[in-house]
Design a protein around this motif. Structure first.
Motif, PDB file in Angstrom:
ATOM      1  N   SER A  21     -31.484  -5.750 -20.378  1.00 53.21           N
ATOM      2  CA  SER A  21     -31.974  -4.633 -19.570  1.00 53.21           C
ATOM      3  C   SER A  21     -33.134  -5.080 -18.681  1.00 53.21           C
ATOM      4  O   SER A  21     -34.037  -5.786 -19.130  1.00 53.21           O
ATOM      5  N   PHE A  23     -35.172  -2.900 -17.257  1.00 49.01           N
ATOM      6  CA  PHE A  23     -36.273  -1.964 -17.530  1.00 49.01           C
ATOM      7  C   PHE A  23     -37.228  -2.638 -18.525  1.00 49.01           C
ATOM      8  O   PHE A  23     -36.792  -3.229 -19.507  1.00 49.01           O
ATOM      9  N   ASN A  24     -38.505  -2.555 -18.269  1.00 45.64           N
ATOM     10  CA  ASN A  24     -39.514  -3.266 -19.088  1.00 45.64           C
ATOM     11  C   ASN A  24     -39.275  -4.774 -19.054  1.00 45.64           C
ATOM     12  O   ASN A  24     -39.355  -5.468 -20.084  1.00 45.64           O
ATOM     13  N   PRO A  55     -29.407  -2.125 -15.610  1.00 49.81           N
ATOM     14  CA  PRO A  55     -30.656  -1.459 -15.211  1.00 49.81           C
ATOM     15  C   PRO A  55     -31.567  -1.087 -16.389  1.00 49.81           C
ATOM     16  O   PRO A  55     -32.767  -1.338 -16.358  1.00 49.81           O
ATOM     17  N   SER A  57     -31.762   0.203 -20.928  1.00 47.61           N
ATOM     18  CA  SER A  57     -31.144   0.062 -22.256  1.00 47.61           C
ATOM     19  C   SER A  57     -29.946   0.985 -22.436  1.00 47.61           C
ATOM     20  O   SER A  57     -29.034   0.687 -23.203  1.00 47.61           O
ATOM     21  N   PHE A  58     -29.967   2.110 -21.727  1.00 45.34           N
ATOM     22  CA  PHE A  58     -28.848   3.048 -21.842  1.00 45.34           C
ATOM     23  C   PHE A  58     -27.539   2.399 -21.395  1.00 45.34           C
ATOM     24  O   PHE A  58     -26.465   2.775 -21.864  1.00 45.34           O
ATOM     25  N   THR A  81     -35.749  -3.075 -24.228  1.00 55.31           N
ATOM     26  CA  THR A  81     -37.014  -2.595 -24.777  1.00 55.31           C
ATOM     27  C   THR A  81     -37.185  -1.134 -24.401  1.00 55.31           C
ATOM     28  O   THR A  81     -37.226  -0.796 -23.206  1.00 55.31           O
ATOM     29  N   HIS A  89     -37.287  11.538 -24.059  1.00 57.42           N
ATOM     30  CA  HIS A  89     -36.394  10.564 -23.417  1.00 57.42           C
ATOM     31  C   HIS A  89     -36.155   9.341 -24.309  1.00 57.42           C
ATOM     32  O   HIS A  89     -35.030   8.873 -24.483  1.00 57.42           O
TER      33      HIS A  89
END
Ligand code: INI
Length: 156
Positions: A21, A23-24, A55, A57-58, A81, A89
């Protein structure tokens, strides 16, 4: 005497997919480095390792499922992460990625391991990405190495 089956920590010749991911990224890039270092130190070749970026973790588990079923990889490592914020969320994403990665492993013939941090703070995440609490990316890679060997034991 019972027959005991356990994997060896030998990644020679194994093809591994990492689903990472963005993100983070500050944290996930360190988890990825830990996983790569662990795989290489246990004999994997760089050319046999593929990194797929998503993009957030989802989005990790749907791709894990596709890669695990593709027959192109001996293991899939999920790296992400999720850090708690002020809203629920976090709970939705953390629950879905954990459930989805487990499901990807259940529905395929190769190990799918969980290198996703779920923490309350960025500091806790960084501690687990190469600082005082180790590197969970490396731990996930080590689990993948052991399981790839176990899965290829021929016993099942
Ligand atoms: N994705 C993460 O990987 N970690 C987070 O902490 C996070 N937070 O907190 O929002 C996050 N959100 C993005 C999410 O994974 C999806 O990418 C987005 O909802 C689009 O589907």
């Amino acid at each position: 005497m019972p027959k005991i089956f356990e994997g060896k920590l030998d990644a020679r010749g194994k093809r591994v997919a990492l689903v990472v991911s963005r993100f983070n990224d500050l944290v996930t890039s360190r988890l990825t480095s830990g996983a790569l270092d662990c795989l290489i130190r246990h004999g994997a070749s760089e050319g046999d390792i593929s990194i797929f970026k998503v993009p957030g973790s989802f989005e990790i588990s749907p791709l894990c499922k596709k890669l695990a079923k593709s027959k192109n990889f001996d293991a899939v490592i999920a790296i992400g992460t999720v850090i708690r914020g002020d809203t629920p969320h976090f709970d939705y994403i953390a629950r879905e990625v954990a459930k989805g990665v487990a499901q990807a492993g259940m529905e395929s013939d190769v190990p799918v391991v969980f290198g996703v941090l779920t923490t309350d703070t960025l500091e806790q995440a960084l501690e687990r990405a190469g600082a005082k609490a180790g590197n969970k990316g490396a731990e996930a890679a080590l689990s993948a190495i052991e399981l790839m060997s176990l899965y290829s034991s021929g016993a099942f």
